[in-house]
Design an enzyme around this catalytic site. Structure first.
Site, PDB file in Angstrom:
ATOM      1  N   ARG A  64       1.903   5.692 -10.306  1.00  0.00           N
ATOM      2  CA  ARG A  64       2.814   6.529  -9.539  1.00  0.00           C
ATOM      3  C   ARG A  64       2.663   6.195  -8.055  1.00  0.00           C
ATOM      4  O   ARG A  64       1.638   5.671  -7.623  1.00  0.00           O
ATOM      5  CB  ARG A  64       2.543   8.009  -9.794  1.00  0.00           C
ATOM      6  CG  ARG A  64       1.097   8.431  -9.567  1.00  0.00           C
ATOM      7  CD  ARG A  64       0.884   9.870  -9.951  1.00  0.00           C
ATOM      8  NE  ARG A  64       1.539  10.771  -9.025  1.00  0.00           N
ATOM      9  CZ  ARG A  64       0.996  11.204  -7.883  1.00  0.00           C
ATOM     10  NH1 ARG A  64      -0.209  10.819  -7.525  1.00  0.00           N
ATOM     11  NH2 ARG A  64       1.645  12.030  -7.095  1.00  0.00           N
TER      12      ARG A  64
ATOM     13  N   ARG B 243       6.311  12.942  -0.940  1.00  0.00           N
ATOM     14  CA  ARG B 243       6.306  14.397  -0.738  1.00  0.00           C
ATOM     15  C   ARG B 243       7.621  14.806  -0.105  1.00  0.00           C
ATOM     16  O   ARG B 243       7.975  14.286   0.956  1.00  0.00           O
ATOM     17  CB  ARG B 243       5.159  14.802   0.165  1.00  0.00           C
ATOM     18  CG  ARG B 243       3.815  14.513  -0.445  1.00  0.00           C
ATOM     19  CD  ARG B 243       2.717  14.948   0.508  1.00  0.00           C
ATOM     20  NE  ARG B 243       1.427  14.532   0.001  1.00  0.00           N
ATOM     21  CZ  ARG B 243       0.351  14.396   0.748  1.00  0.00           C
ATOM     22  NH1 ARG B 243       0.410  14.651   2.040  1.00  0.00           N
ATOM     23  NH2 ARG B 243      -0.783  14.003   0.216  1.00  0.00           N
TER      24      ARG B 243
ATOM     25  N   ARG C   1     -12.483  -7.121  -5.229  1.00  0.00           N
ATOM     26  CA  ARG C   1     -11.910  -7.435  -3.923  1.00  0.00           C
ATOM     27  C   ARG C   1     -12.920  -7.045  -2.850  1.00  0.00           C
ATOM     28  O   ARG C   1     -13.699  -6.108  -3.022  1.00  0.00           O
ATOM     29  CB  ARG C   1     -10.625  -6.622  -3.689  1.00  0.00           C
ATOM     30  CG  ARG C   1      -9.413  -7.226  -4.364  1.00  0.00           C
ATOM     31  CD  ARG C   1      -8.140  -6.589  -3.856  1.00  0.00           C
ATOM     32  NE  ARG C   1      -8.037  -5.189  -4.144  1.00  0.00           N
ATOM     33  CZ  ARG C   1      -7.818  -4.232  -3.230  1.00  0.00           C
ATOM     34  NH1 ARG C   1      -7.686  -4.543  -1.948  1.00  0.00           N
ATOM     35  NH2 ARG C   1      -7.725  -2.969  -3.576  1.00  0.00           N
TER      36      ARG C   1
ATOM     37  N   ARG D 164      -4.924  -2.779   8.114  1.00  0.00           N
ATOM     38  CA  ARG D 164      -4.929  -1.562   8.932  1.00  0.00           C
ATOM     39  C   ARG D 164      -5.939  -1.676  10.057  1.00  0.00           C
ATOM     40  O   ARG D 164      -6.811  -2.550  10.033  1.00  0.00           O
ATOM     41  CB  ARG D 164      -5.209  -0.327   8.073  1.00  0.00           C
ATOM     42  CG  ARG D 164      -6.503  -0.406   7.293  1.00  0.00           C
ATOM     43  CD  ARG D 164      -6.688   0.824   6.413  1.00  0.00           C
ATOM     44  NE  ARG D 164      -8.071   0.892   5.923  1.00  0.00           N
ATOM     45  CZ  ARG D 164      -8.616   1.939   5.345  1.00  0.00           C
ATOM     46  NH1 ARG D 164      -7.912   3.043   5.162  1.00  0.00           N
ATOM     47  NH2 ARG D 164      -9.864   1.920   4.939  1.00  0.00           N
TER      48      ARG D 164
ATOM     49  N   GLU E 168      -8.914  -4.631   9.350  1.00  0.00           N
ATOM     50  CA  GLU E 168      -9.362  -4.908   7.983  1.00  0.00           C
ATOM     51  C   GLU E 168      -8.504  -5.988   7.324  1.00  0.00           C
ATOM     52  O   GLU E 168      -7.267  -5.883   7.299  1.00  0.00           O
ATOM     53  CB  GLU E 168      -9.285  -3.632   7.137  1.00  0.00           C
ATOM     54  CG  GLU E 168     -10.268  -2.576   7.581  1.00  0.00           C
ATOM     55  CD  GLU E 168     -10.364  -1.402   6.613  1.00  0.00           C
ATOM     56  OE1 GLU E 168     -11.158  -0.501   6.896  1.00  0.00           O
ATOM     57  OE2 GLU E 168      -9.657  -1.389   5.584  1.00  0.00           O
TER      58      GLU E 168
ATOM     59  N   TYR F 241     -14.098   2.196  -9.379  1.00  0.00           N
ATOM     60  CA  TYR F 241     -14.013   2.751  -8.032  1.00  0.00           C
ATOM     61  C   TYR F 241     -14.335   4.240  -8.108  1.00  0.00           C
ATOM     62  O   TYR F 241     -13.715   4.978  -8.863  1.00  0.00           O
ATOM     63  CB  TYR F 241     -12.619   2.558  -7.404  1.00  0.00           C
ATOM     64  CG  TYR F 241     -12.602   3.214  -6.045  1.00  0.00           C
ATOM     65  CD1 TYR F 241     -13.124   2.556  -4.935  1.00  0.00           C
ATOM     66  CD2 TYR F 241     -12.167   4.520  -5.889  1.00  0.00           C
ATOM     67  CE1 TYR F 241     -13.197   3.180  -3.706  1.00  0.00           C
ATOM     68  CE2 TYR F 241     -12.236   5.158  -4.650  1.00  0.00           C
ATOM     69  CZ  TYR F 241     -12.752   4.479  -3.565  1.00  0.00           C
ATOM     70  OH  TYR F 241     -12.838   5.100  -2.350  1.00  0.00           O
TER      71      TYR F 241
ATOM     72  N   ASP G 183     -14.934   7.676  -5.637  1.00  0.00           N
ATOM     73  CA  ASP G 183     -15.075   8.316  -4.337  1.00  0.00           C
ATOM     74  C   ASP G 183     -16.472   8.917  -4.263  1.00  0.00           C
ATOM     75  O   ASP G 183     -17.119   9.130  -5.286  1.00  0.00           O
ATOM     76  CB  ASP G 183     -14.013   9.413  -4.178  1.00  0.00           C
ATOM     77  CG  ASP G 183     -12.715   8.875  -3.596  1.00  0.00           C
ATOM     78  OD1 ASP G 183     -12.780   7.931  -2.776  1.00  0.00           O
ATOM     79  OD2 ASP G 183     -11.646   9.398  -3.948  1.00  0.00           O
TER      80      ASP G 183
END
Ligand code: FDA
Length: 389
Positions: free
Chosen positions: A175, A179, A258, A289, A312, A360, A362
């Protein structure tokens, strides 16, 4: 000391286990890390010229909706009221991200209501309605329509993967958040903030218990010390948070990752971009970024003459590079299943954390899964002799 438990890796996963084992069970814990510092990828330090706290392995923003994790982390640090927001540059103009009503109205030079914006995006996404997208490019168009996809997703994703999205599998995205209001908070979690005195102060506090000994510059696979793999496995329980393929000498092949190259620069201006993160969504610049860490702590009294920025650059990791994001190709998934079988058969060794599970995670997920491992496996093992598997 002779350890009751050896932990490989002083990131959030390893330190949560260490802290719990020492505090809750009174165990003697040795934590090994091959780096010169504690904290894994969440480590931060002051940039020398400016005194600004920089996150050495990429921007780390703490957020969680998990009450247990939030209560737990608040034992070691307080948090500022920092709320993460991201902006993106497209064709020389700055937009609010993730895509929200402000982005849509600015992009289409319009004054759409939420309902009108939704209808417009649905109409544009209809271009590929009813098809089964086979690559990321088509999937992106089908999710949010070609104009927004091509402006904000296509080139950014291409730079992240160093691959044209037409050659990337559709499965990378399920997805793309849009918003239909003006909420541009990056995270949706109940709790969010940055550790008031920095990540390293938080992390050091977790390792403060007298039963915890942290040995830095110490590689588990280097057999010149007393807690190396050869000496420990089979004798002392081990929690291993390093790369799972490395543990088994890459017997089933390398898992692919990566990495990011950071180009850091101190500038003679007090404020370079007015916010902490600006994405570069087009392909005319090679970096993805720019981070300006001073904006993570507006409450701090940093000097006003200089600032530090980090550009980056994303690419596939080679041997020796820091592994950051699992690439997770079909071949990786096959290898991972084999490594999981090997890991399950390894007596008295538990694999955890982002490298040990090739996932991954968090920070709040790493901490949460370590608390669960402690409850379900480590406590039962030491309190009632349950096998460690
Ligand atoms: P972590 O990698 O932190 O620690 C593993 C440790 O094991 C390392 O210190 C390593 O040196 C050590 N080790 C490995 N092999 C060893 C060996 N052979 N011997 C001894 N030591 C060994 N999360 C979030 O919540 N918000 C965010 O904004 C971000 N941002 C972010 C940016 C980037 C670029 C990345 C890559 C990741 C994030 N994260 C994040 C995720 C966060 O970094 C992650 O949750 C934690 O690092 C997970 O902690 P672990 O302990 O699992 O691993």
């Amino acid at each position: 000391m002779t350890a009751d438990l050896v932990i490989v890796g002083s990131g959030f996963f390893g330190l949560t286990i260490a802290e719990q084992a020492a505090t809750e069970l009174g165990l003697k814990v040795v934590v090994l890390d091959r780096r010169h510092h504690i904290g894994g990828n969440a480590y931060s330090e002051k940039e020398e010229q400016t005194g600004i706290e920089v996150h050495r392995y990429g921007a780390h923003l703490f957020h969680t909706s998990n009450e247990r994790v939030w209560d737990y982390v608040n034992r070691f640090t307080t948090f500022t009221n920092y709320v993460h927001k991201v902006y993106g540059v497209h064709k020389g103009e700055v937009f609010s991200l993730p895509i929200n009503l402000a982005t849509i109205n600015q992009f289409f030079r319009a004054n759409l209501t939420p309902g009108q914006a939704k209808a417009l995006i649905q109409e544009q996404a209809g271009e590929l309605a009813g098809t089964d997208p086979q690559n990321l490019n088509d999937k992106g168009i089908q999710l949010i329509g070609r104009p927004l996809y091509e402006a904000f997703i296509k080139h950014y994703t291409g730079k992240q993967w160093q691959t044209d999205p037409k050659d990337l599998p559709a499965g990378i995205i399920s997805r793309l958040p849009v918003r239909y209001n003006y909420d541009n908070r990056y995270f949706n979690d109940k709790y969010e903030g940055l550790p008031t005195n920095g990540y390293t102060a938080w992390i050091e506090k977790m390792a403060e218990h007298p039963n915890i000994e942290v040995r830095l510059n110490t590689d588990f696979f280097d057999d010149s010390h007393e807690y190396s793999k050869d000496k420990v496995v089979g004798n002392i329980p081990v929690i291993y948070t390093g790369p799972v393929d490395r543990y088994f000498d890459f017997a089933e092949g390398d898992l692919s990752w990566r990495t990011i190259d950071f180009e850091e620069e101190v500038l003679d201006v007090g404020d370079f971009q007015g916010t902490s993160v600006v994405n570069y969504n087009d392909d005319d610049v090679a970096f993805t970024r720019i981070i300006e860490p001073r904006h993570f702590h507006p409450e701090r009294d940093y000097q006003n003459e200089k600032t530090v920025v980090m550009r980056e650059f994303s690419r596939a990791a080679e041997k020796g590079d820091e592994p950051y994001y699992p690439i997770n190709t079909a071949a990786d998934r096959e290898r991972l299943l084999k490594y999981r079988d090997l890991a399950a058969a390894e007596k008295d060794v538990l694999f955890g954390g982002r490298l040990g599970t090739y996932k991954y995670l968090d920070m709040h997920m790493a901490i949460g899964s370590a608390l669960t491992m402690f409850d379900n496996k480590i406590r039962p093992h030491f309190e009632s002799g349950a096998t460690l598997e």
